[in-house]
Enzyme design. Structure first.
Site, PDB file in Angstrom:
ATOM      1  N   GLN A   1      -2.362   7.123  -5.477  1.00 14.82           N
ATOM      2  CA  GLN A   1      -1.181   7.313  -5.243  1.00 14.82           C
ATOM      3  C   GLN A   1      -0.261   6.159  -5.952  1.00 14.82           C
ATOM      4  O   GLN A   1       0.750   6.413  -6.428  1.00 14.82           O
ATOM      5  CB  GLN A   1      -0.876   7.350  -3.622  1.00 14.82           C
ATOM      6  CG  GLN A   1       0.320   7.738  -3.482  1.00 14.82           C
ATOM      7  CD  GLN A   1       0.409   8.050  -2.042  1.00 14.82           C
ATOM      8  OE1 GLN A   1       0.427   7.500  -1.089  1.00 14.82           O
ATOM      9  NE2 GLN A   1       0.540   9.514  -1.780  1.00 14.82           N
TER      10      GLN A   1
ATOM     11  N   GLU B   1      -4.215  11.861  -2.682  1.00 11.45           N
ATOM     12  CA  GLU B   1      -3.391  11.925  -1.477  1.00 11.45           C
ATOM     13  C   GLU B   1      -2.186  12.368  -1.685  1.00 11.45           C
ATOM     14  O   GLU B   1      -1.381  11.825  -2.786  1.00 11.45           O
ATOM     15  CB  GLU B   1      -3.299  10.340  -1.003  1.00 11.45           C
ATOM     16  CG  GLU B   1      -4.685   9.706  -0.434  1.00 11.45           C
ATOM     17  CD  GLU B   1      -4.929   8.182  -0.963  1.00 11.45           C
ATOM     18  OE1 GLU B   1      -3.544   7.541  -1.013  1.00 11.45           O
ATOM     19  OE2 GLU B   1      -5.913   7.629  -0.919  1.00 11.45           O
TER      20      GLU B   1
ATOM     21  N   GLU C   1      -9.948   6.026  -0.903  1.00  7.35           N
ATOM     22  CA  GLU C   1      -9.977   5.992  -2.290  1.00  7.35           C
ATOM     23  C   GLU C   1     -11.414   6.170  -3.038  1.00  7.35           C
ATOM     24  O   GLU C   1     -11.779   6.634  -3.833  1.00  7.35           O
ATOM     25  CB  GLU C   1      -9.191   4.813  -2.868  1.00  7.35           C
ATOM     26  CG  GLU C   1      -7.677   4.935  -3.053  1.00  7.35           C
ATOM     27  CD  GLU C   1      -7.230   4.805  -1.718  1.00  7.35           C
ATOM     28  OE1 GLU C   1      -7.796   4.406  -0.734  1.00  7.35           O
ATOM     29  OE2 GLU C   1      -5.896   5.030  -1.409  1.00  7.35           O
TER      30      GLU C   1
ATOM     31  N   HIS D   1       2.444  -2.634  -5.109  1.00 11.01           N
ATOM     32  CA  HIS D   1       2.844  -1.601  -5.735  1.00 11.01           C
ATOM     33  C   HIS D   1       3.145  -1.567  -7.185  1.00 11.01           C
ATOM     34  O   HIS D   1       4.155  -1.144  -7.839  1.00 11.01           O
ATOM     35  CB  HIS D   1       3.838  -1.086  -4.902  1.00 11.01           C
ATOM     36  CG  HIS D   1       3.279  -0.502  -3.553  1.00 11.01           C
ATOM     37  ND1 HIS D   1       3.336  -1.119  -2.504  1.00 11.01           N
ATOM     38  CD2 HIS D   1       3.056   0.947  -3.330  1.00 11.01           C
ATOM     39  CE1 HIS D   1       2.873  -0.524  -1.456  1.00 11.01           C
ATOM     40  NE2 HIS D   1       2.785   0.729  -2.094  1.00 11.01           N
TER      41      HIS D   1
ATOM     42  N   ASP E   1      -2.510   0.495  -7.816  1.00 11.90           N
ATOM     43  CA  ASP E   1      -2.827  -0.870  -6.914  1.00 11.90           C
ATOM     44  C   ASP E   1      -4.296  -0.327  -6.211  1.00 11.90           C
ATOM     45  O   ASP E   1      -5.180  -1.224  -5.863  1.00 11.90           O
ATOM     46  CB  ASP E   1      -1.876  -1.212  -5.990  1.00 11.90           C
ATOM     47  CG  ASP E   1      -0.618  -1.452  -6.738  1.00 11.90           C
ATOM     48  OD1 ASP E   1      -0.226  -2.910  -6.970  1.00 11.90           O
ATOM     49  OD2 ASP E   1       0.099  -0.824  -7.570  1.00 11.90           O
ATOM     50  N   PHE E   2      -4.410   0.959  -5.480  1.00 12.28           N
ATOM     51  CA  PHE E   2      -5.251   1.233  -4.546  1.00 12.28           C
ATOM     52  C   PHE E   2      -6.635   1.562  -5.241  1.00 12.28           C
ATOM     53  O   PHE E   2      -7.395   1.685  -4.811  1.00 12.28           O
ATOM     54  CB  PHE E   2      -4.826   2.247  -3.867  1.00 12.28           C
ATOM     55  CG  PHE E   2      -3.498   1.916  -3.131  1.00 12.28           C
ATOM     56  CD1 PHE E   2      -3.343   1.034  -2.167  1.00 12.28           C
ATOM     57  CD2 PHE E   2      -2.360   2.712  -3.462  1.00 12.28           C
ATOM     58  CE1 PHE E   2      -2.440   0.557  -1.522  1.00 12.28           C
ATOM     59  CE2 PHE E   2      -1.066   2.337  -2.859  1.00 12.28           C
ATOM     60  CZ  PHE E   2      -0.982   1.145  -1.652  1.00 12.28           C
ATOM     61  N   ILE E   3      -6.602   1.555  -6.827  1.00 17.73           N
ATOM     62  CA  ILE E   3      -7.886   1.804  -7.454  1.00 17.73           C
ATOM     63  C   ILE E   3      -8.735   0.811  -7.080  1.00 17.73           C
ATOM     64  O   ILE E   3     -10.133   1.281  -7.177  1.00 17.73           O
ATOM     65  CB  ILE E   3      -7.638   1.903  -9.092  1.00 17.73           C
ATOM     66  CG1 ILE E   3      -8.702   2.606  -9.672  1.00 17.73           C
ATOM     67  CG2 ILE E   3      -7.212   0.547  -9.521  1.00 17.73           C
ATOM     68  CD1 ILE E   3      -8.367   2.942 -10.989  1.00 17.73           C
TER      69      ILE E   3
END
Ligand SMILES: Cc1ncc(C[n+]2csc(CCOP(=O)(O)OP(=O)(O)O)c2C)c(N)n1
Ligand SMILES: [Mg+2]
Lengths: 324, 412
Positions: free
Chosen positions: A82, A29, A60, A127, A85-87
């Site tokens: 990005q 992203e 993701e 984050h 955390d979003f993994i």
């Protein structure tokens, strides 16, 4: 040799690998025109074009899935989260699809999934994550979490060239705070090898990422008190270089693990088990650990400071351990 | 409109549907003899979907089957013995006993990606395959299937949308068999045609009678051509019916009897046979020959499968990681000039760029602001931060040069 930040080291590694090998592509992203939320891919789009620096929707699972699919035709995609955390939004793709492919149907997936991790910058509960242990627990993945610009560059290159899926965590606290002279041009740091950052004989401190620096600072202070701590930087969490840890503890007879990850299920527990199996008779005291609290990462500065390990906490634990 | 099918194509479609059914019939027998280790799924009555769609692919194209797409694997060239051995968990099976059912693939020769059980995951993966194929100049199309039930997963939507933004040469076959385990489609997706969802992603779609193999094939052929020409991705909704339970264990008593009857009368193989007889493309003698050929083949394949051993127990330990070049030589096959994707040429916009995007200014180089953790901004904030009973925050210290210098000395 130039002084280079951690962030620049990441950028250099990707740039050089993309220049060296046209099968290396970057997908994530805002990685293209914007150059990444942390500017780690700045300039890559202009140089390598839209086919190789791929801006994606906020998806993701699609990023990881597509990277995996691309790797089946011999590409070596770098998938950027990005924020790390979003993994977990791609957890299923990573742990079920990507990680199991080689074991089940002999299909290697040479991809790197990387992104900014860690706390200490008041990023709040979404984050600041250190999600490495979810993946250390997943057979089929390699997990890297470096602490210096030199290692960041050399290990990222090694990760890109590795035939396995590699998760590469970058501590965002270190991005612009540390600088180091690193050699110009190509070098790799081998995956799966810890580094002894400081030699000592009274106790071993095992750490990685930002906490490695905290551990070194504590070790300097301990030295003034006559306690010589050996500091090991794991660099790679999977495969874990247990030989280096065991060897050191056989010499110092004491082990303190310092990590920013939360306590329960952190790598310290695994290291404790390894030492019980392989160096039980050499231990003069209990394995001690200084870690984050078993809570989400809180936002407000006093809360986050309380949550995180720091030098004082390391010193306190080390002094206790040295008494055994 | 669609080009007419040749006699050979009609006969091939018939052959593969018959083979598909016979392979699954054999597996039902094996299942009843307790020779199948896990569950057994059936595509009875849905053969036209697997066969008709896969038949539209070229040899170089890629596919990834779902559980009810054994027919697609057979069309692609997988020998029936592999399907038997997978189900029987044998050492000679494609996964050597590590996984079952249709969960196997072949990257090098047949271009098959193995599915996993998690529904929808193949959609972004096959999008990636399609993108890599385009990047390397292969001019391939990637195809996978998804059920009516699987079309409600998050990854279905992430994947289809991403494929759309990429104009990926990818064909997604939505096999609407009206049931997802015990749940009817109306309980899952409150739209008339599942293909309607494609519109929301700017994706072209087709709806086809999934029990008419010639219609499925012509639709798929058009979709594959469009995708290959850069009009992808394409969604095909094939309307069909799951005639058996979810798997062998499930008697599917929740399915109304009249519904079963309605669809039994629309059996895709009987229908196609009737058509072939009517058009004099096949007669009783020819049909008997096909039957005999299939029986002989499957007898041989089944024998082979039954005689294959189980894997040695210690094999469980092997193969978690690729050990390097001795294990896999990973080499992309370039079918376009590499110069096109390396500087200075690679900076040239690709054909599917978005108008107006990327024409603004770049950000400010090495000192550009970053999302969090920017030293300068951060240190200013630190001044005001309250202290926590003497415990110093790591955020307060910028790592000292001396620390890094120590690190470097010890390391090298
Ligand atoms: C993500 C996910 N959730 C649940 C399941 C369990 N499951 C397997 S098949 C199935 C029903 C699938 O229905 P559909 O997609 O319509 O395919 P069909 O069985 O009709 O071919 C379910 C719920 C799964 N495999 N994956
Ligand atoms: Mg269904």
């Amino acid at each position: 040799m130039a002084q280079v930040t951690f962030l620049d080291a990441i950028k250099q590694a990707m740039y050089e690998e993309m220049e060296r090998d046209p099968t290396v592509v970057l997908i994530g992203e805002d990685v293209g025109v914007y150059g990444g939320a942390f500017k780690t891919s700045e300039g890559l789009l202009a140089k390598f074009g839209w086919e190789r620096v791929i801006d994606t929707p906020i998806s993701e699972s699609a990023i990881v899935g597509a990277a995996c699919g691309m790797s089946y035709l011999g590409l070596r995609p770098i998938a950027e989260m990005q924020f790390i955390d979003f993994i977990v939004c791609a957890f299923n793709q990573i742990t079920n699809f990507v990680a199991k492919g080689h074991y089940l149907w002999n299909a290697p997936a040479p991809i790197v999934i990387r992104g900014p991790a860690g706390g200490g910058v008041h990023g709040g509960p979404f984050h600041s994550a250190n999600p490495e242990m979810y993946f250390v627990h997943t057979p089929g993945l390699k997990v890297i979490y470096p602490s210096t610009p030199y290692d960041a560059k050399g290990l990222l290159k090694a990760a890109i060239r590795d035939n396995n899926p590699v998760l590469f965590f970058e501590h965002k606290f270190l991005y612009r705070r540390i600088k180091e002279e690193i050699p110009e041009g190509d070098y790799v740091v081998p995956i799966g090898k810890a580094a002894v950052r400081r030699e000592g004989k009274h106790l071993t401190i095992v750490s990685y990422a930002a906490m490695m620096h905290t551990s070194l600072e504590a070790a300097d202070e301990l030295a003034k008190e006559g306690i010589e701590a050996e500091v090991i930087d794991l660099r790679t969490l999977m495969p874990l270089d247990s030989d280096t840890i065991v060897e050191s503890v056989k010499k110092t007879n004491r082990c303190l693990v310092v990590h920013e990850d939360t306590k329960t299920g952190g790598i310290a527990g695994e290291i404790a088990a390894i030492l019980c199996e392989r160096a039980f008779g050499h231990l003069d005291g209990p394995l001690m650990r200084v870690t984050a609290l078993d809570t989400p990462v809180p936002y407000s500065p006093p809360l986050e400071e309380y949550f995180l390990p720091n030098k004082e906490k390391v010193l306190h634990a080390a002094r206790e351990l040295a008494k055994y | 409109m669609a080009k007419a099918l040749t006699k050979q194509q009609h006969l091939d479609l018939y052959y593969y549907m018959r083979l598909n059914r016979a392979v699954e019939d054999t597996m039902v027998k094996l299942f009843r003899q307790n020779k199948i280790v896990g569950g057994l799924y059936s595509s009875l009555g849905q053969e036209a979907v697997s066969v008709g769609t896969a038949f539209a692919l070229e040899k170089k194209d890629w596919l990834a089957p779902m559980i009810r797409n054994i027919g697609a694997l057979l069309v692609k060239g997988v020998p029936p013995r592999d399907v038997f051995m997978q189900h029987m968990a044998k050492y000679d099976s494609p996964t050597k006993g590590k996984d079952g059912t249709s969960h196997f693939g072949d990257l090098d020769n047949l271009h098959i990606v193995s599915p996993i059980s998690m529904l929808g995951d193949l959609i972004p993966v096959m999008t990636g395959v399609a993108m890599a194929g385009r990047y390397l100049g292969h001019k391939i199309v990637a195809m996978t299937w998804i059920g009516d039930g699987g079309s409600s997963t998050g990854v279905f939507h992430e994947g289809l949308n991403f494929a759309a933004t990429q104009k990926a040469p990818f064909v997604l076959v939505l096999e609407n068999n009206l049931w997802a385990y015990s749940t009817p489609v109306k309980r899952q997706v409150p739209v008339e045609n599942l293909a309607d969802r494609a519109k929301a992603y700017g994706v072209k779609s087709f709806v086809v009678d999934g029990n008419d193999v010639a219609a499925v094939f012509t639709t798929a052929r058009e979709a594959v051509e469009l995708a290959r020409e850069g009009e992808g991705p394409i969604l095909i909704e094939a309307k069909t019916f799951r005639r058996m339970g979810h798997a062998q264990h499930d008697p599917a008593e929740y399915v109304p009897a009249e519904m079963k009857k309605y669809w039994e009368e629309r059996d895709p193989i009987s229908r196609h046979k009737k058509f072939l007889f009517k058009e004099k493309l096949l007669d009783e003698k020819g049909k008997k020959e096909i039957d005999a050929k299939i029986s002989a083949l499957l007898e041989k394949e089944r024998d082979f499968a039954e005689n294959s051993p189980f894997p040695p127990a210690e094999f469980a330990e092997h193969g978690v990681y690729c050990t390097g070049d001795d294990c896999h030589k990973i080499r992309a096959k370039w079918e376009r000039p590499i110069a096109e994707v390396t500087p200075p040429k690679s900076g040239v916009p690709a054909v599917w760029t978005v108008e107006g995007f990327g024409s603004g200014k770049g950000s400010g180089g090495g000192s550009a602001p970053i999302h969090f953790g920017d030293t300068v901004k951060h240190e200013q904030k630190e001044e005001a931060a309250p202290s926590n009973n003497g415990a110093k925050s790591p955020a307060k210290k910028t790592a000292k040069k001396s620390v890094i210098a120590t690190a470097r000395k010890a390391k090298r």
